[in-house]
Design an enzyme around this catalytic site. Structure first.
Site, PDB file in Angstrom:
ATOM      1  N   SER A  62      44.859  12.291  53.122  1.00 54.19           N
ATOM      2  CA  SER A  62      43.518  12.685  52.667  1.00 54.19           C
ATOM      3  C   SER A  62      42.886  13.817  53.443  1.00 54.19           C
ATOM      4  CB  SER A  62      42.587  11.488  52.692  1.00 54.19           C
ATOM      5  OG  SER A  62      42.962  10.615  51.666  1.00 54.19           O
ATOM      6  N   THR A 123      51.977  -3.429  49.343  1.00 54.04           N
ATOM      7  CA  THR A 123      52.259  -2.127  49.948  1.00 54.04           C
ATOM      8  C   THR A 123      53.610  -1.537  49.549  1.00 54.04           C
ATOM      9  OG1 THR A 123      50.858  -2.742  51.792  1.00 54.04           O
ATOM     10  CG2 THR A 123      52.442  -0.963  52.180  1.00 54.04           C
TER      11      THR A 123
HETATM   12  C1  LIG Z   1      40.347   5.907  54.039  1.00 58.16           C
HETATM   13  C2  LIG Z   1      41.819   6.161  54.328  1.00 58.16           C
HETATM   14  C3  LIG Z   1      42.262   5.511  55.638  1.00 58.16           C
HETATM   15  S1  LIG Z   1      42.762   5.551  52.926  1.00 58.16           S
HETATM   16  C4  LIG Z   1      42.567   7.012  52.004  1.00 58.16           C
HETATM   17  C5  LIG Z   1      43.798   7.714  51.487  1.00 58.16           C
HETATM   18  N1  LIG Z   1      44.991   6.979  51.374  1.00 58.16           N
HETATM   19  C6  LIG Z   1      45.128   6.069  50.375  1.00 58.16           C
HETATM   20  O1  LIG Z   1      44.239   5.789  49.616  1.00 58.16           O
HETATM   21  C7  LIG Z   1      46.454   5.349  50.334  1.00 58.16           C
HETATM   22  C8  LIG Z   1      46.219   3.946  50.822  1.00 58.16           C
HETATM   23  C9  LIG Z   1      47.459   3.123  50.712  1.00 58.16           C
HETATM   24  C10 LIG Z   1      48.477   3.587  51.694  1.00 58.16           C
HETATM   25  C11 LIG Z   1      49.267   2.420  52.288  1.00 58.16           C
HETATM   26  N2  LIG Z   1      48.524   1.184  52.421  1.00 58.16           N
HETATM   27  C12 LIG Z   1      48.755   0.134  51.593  1.00 58.16           C
HETATM   28  O2  LIG Z   1      49.562   0.168  50.694  1.00 58.16           O
HETATM   29  C13 LIG Z   1      47.944  -1.097  51.843  1.00 58.16           C
HETATM   30  N3  LIG Z   1      48.270  -2.156  50.908  1.00 58.16           N
HETATM   31  C14 LIG Z   1      49.688   2.871  53.673  1.00 58.16           C
HETATM   32  O3  LIG Z   1      49.011   2.494  54.653  1.00 58.16           O
HETATM   33  O4  LIG Z   1      50.657   3.628  53.745  1.00 58.16           O
HETATM   34  C15 LIG Z   1      43.691   8.565  52.682  1.00 58.16           C
HETATM   35  O5  LIG Z   1      44.442   9.267  53.214  1.00 58.16           O
HETATM   36  N4  LIG Z   1      42.476   8.047  53.034  1.00 58.16           N
HETATM   37  C16 LIG Z   1      42.169   7.658  54.359  1.00 58.16           C
HETATM   38  C17 LIG Z   1      41.010   8.497  54.894  1.00 58.16           C
HETATM   39  O6  LIG Z   1      40.386   9.188  54.081  1.00 58.16           O
HETATM   40  O7  LIG Z   1      40.778   8.391  56.107  1.00 58.16           O
END
Ligand SMILES: CC1(C)S[C@@H]2[C@H](NC(=O)CCCC[C@H](NC(=O)C[NH3+])C(=O)[O-])C(=O)N2[C@H]1C(=O)[O-]
Length: 349
Positions: A62, A123
């Site tokens: 992001s 995940t």
């Molecule tokens: C708000 C956050 C931290 S999450 C958001 C975005 N990433 C996502 O929306 C993907 C989330 C799922 C990724 C996965 N997690 C899962 O599948 C959990 N079930 C993992 O950790 O690899 C990003 O990048 N942003 C960060 C941001 O903007 O800081």
């Protein structure tokens, strides 16, 4: 007010901690008024055992949202876009509510549901189901619109990737070009970001790069190599590839006023509360650190990669850090320590 002297030893300590907490490797680069400091520990590739280094490229997740916001703010400077205009003025019929404006979208106050909540509820299965998929922007927006909105337009902050998918649609509609072209012409080439790419839907990271390792939900289960993926689930919300050097160059240029007018940079920094000690502007986070210093940038979480990319208000000190795992909240939280070391120095709590 001068910043405290950076604590480079502290940087190393944080990176060693996140390795113990489950990241195969971690690295950070600090650019401070022309001086450069590095830290790197652990491995970029578990198969070969190659050690990680700050020359490795990686997926920034992001932090991509800043790129998309910069392009739209440049379009505002060029009078091709009004931040307070309804999205539907530029993309007729896209959204079910004409009251949702461009500003609402860029500040996560549109109320549009985040489709990744369902997509990644589990995940590894969620990731495996989409890692080679190619979505259209509209398919992603449709997924969001199948769920209730989280707030009225202009209501409270509620983070949603959908907002920056809409941002990508706005970029393509207003310029007539692909997002890739606009990132390249407006940011990557002018700043000579040699390690920065937008290659969706290609799955490979070009050149020397850190491999990413997704932590499964089941404790103790083996890490999943998640390096190759289209990142089509995110695109203009999270698919850029970069390096610590390029991210520092980018943030320094942005906060130094070299990418938009002062007026648009001020618009980007109109803050709404977005969690403890942090606010959100337009595609930009502000974090208040323990020493009273505020830093500006974004975090990123894409399968296998956690990124922190922040700079001082004037952009003259910047810190980019990467841990090559994700779905590990302990690591994500510990990485906040890189900001404390970089901007608060030894007085960091
Ligand atoms: C708000 C956050 C931290 S999450 C958001 C975005 N990433 C996502 O929306 C993907 C989330 C799922 C990724 C996965 N997690 C899962 O599948 C959990 N079930 C993992 O950790 O690899 C990003 O990048 N942003 C960060 C941001 O903007 O800081």
């Amino acid at each position: 007010r001068a910043l405290p002297k950076p604590d480079v030893t502290g940087l190393w300590t944080v990176l060693r901690t996140v390795r113990r907490q489950g990241a195969p490797g971690a690295m950070a680069r600090l650019d401070d008024h022309g001086a450069v400091h590095w830290a790197a520990t652990g491995i970029a590739d578990r198969r070969t055992g190659r050690t990680i280094s700050n020359t490795d490229r990686f997926r920034i997740g992001s932090v991509t949202k800043i790129f998309s916001a910069v392009v739209l703010l440049q379009l505002a400077d060029e009078k091709k876009l009004q931040l307070d205009a309804p999205v539907n003025r530029y993309l007729p019929g896209l959204l079910p509510d004409d009251r949702i404006t461009v500003r609402h979208v860029l500040s996560h106050r549109s109320g549009l549901h985040d489709y990744t909540n369902e997509m990644f509820a589990r995940t590894v299965p969620g990731f495996e189901a989409v890692r080679t998929k190619v979505f259209t922007y509209r398919q992603l927006v449709e997924r969001s619109l199948s769920k209730p909105r989280t707030t009225r337009p202009g209501g409270a902050y509620s983070y949603s990737n959908t907002n920056f998918v809409v941002a990508g649609m706005l970029i393509e509609k207003l310029t007539g070009h692909a997002v890739r072209t606009e990132y390249k012409n407006r940011i990557i080439d002018p700043l000579e970001l040699r390690d920065t790419f937008y290659l969706h839907p290609a799955t490979k990271i070009p050149g020397r790069h850190a491999r990413g390792y997704l932590t499964p939900d089941t404790a103790g289960a083996a890490l999943v190599d998640s390096t190759e993926q289209t990142v089509s689930w995110a695109q203009s919300a999270g698919a850029v590839i970069s390096s610590t050097r390029d991210l520092n160059t980018f943030l320094s240029a942005l906060l130094g006023g070299r990418l938009t007018s002062r007026a648009q940079l001020d618009q980007m920094q109109r803050w709404v509360p977005s969690g403890t000690n942090q606010q959100y502007g337009l595609g930009l986070r502000r974090r208040h650190l323990s020493c009273g210093v505020s830093v500006y940038g974004h975090t990123g979480a894409v399968q296998g990669y956690y990124t922190y990319a922040f700079a001082s208000k004037d952009g003259r000190r910047s810190l980019a850090a990467l841990a090559n795992t994700s779905n590990n909240g302990t690591v994500l939280n510990s990485m906040l320590g890189t900001l404390e070391s970089a901007f608060c120095g030894k007085q960091a709590k």
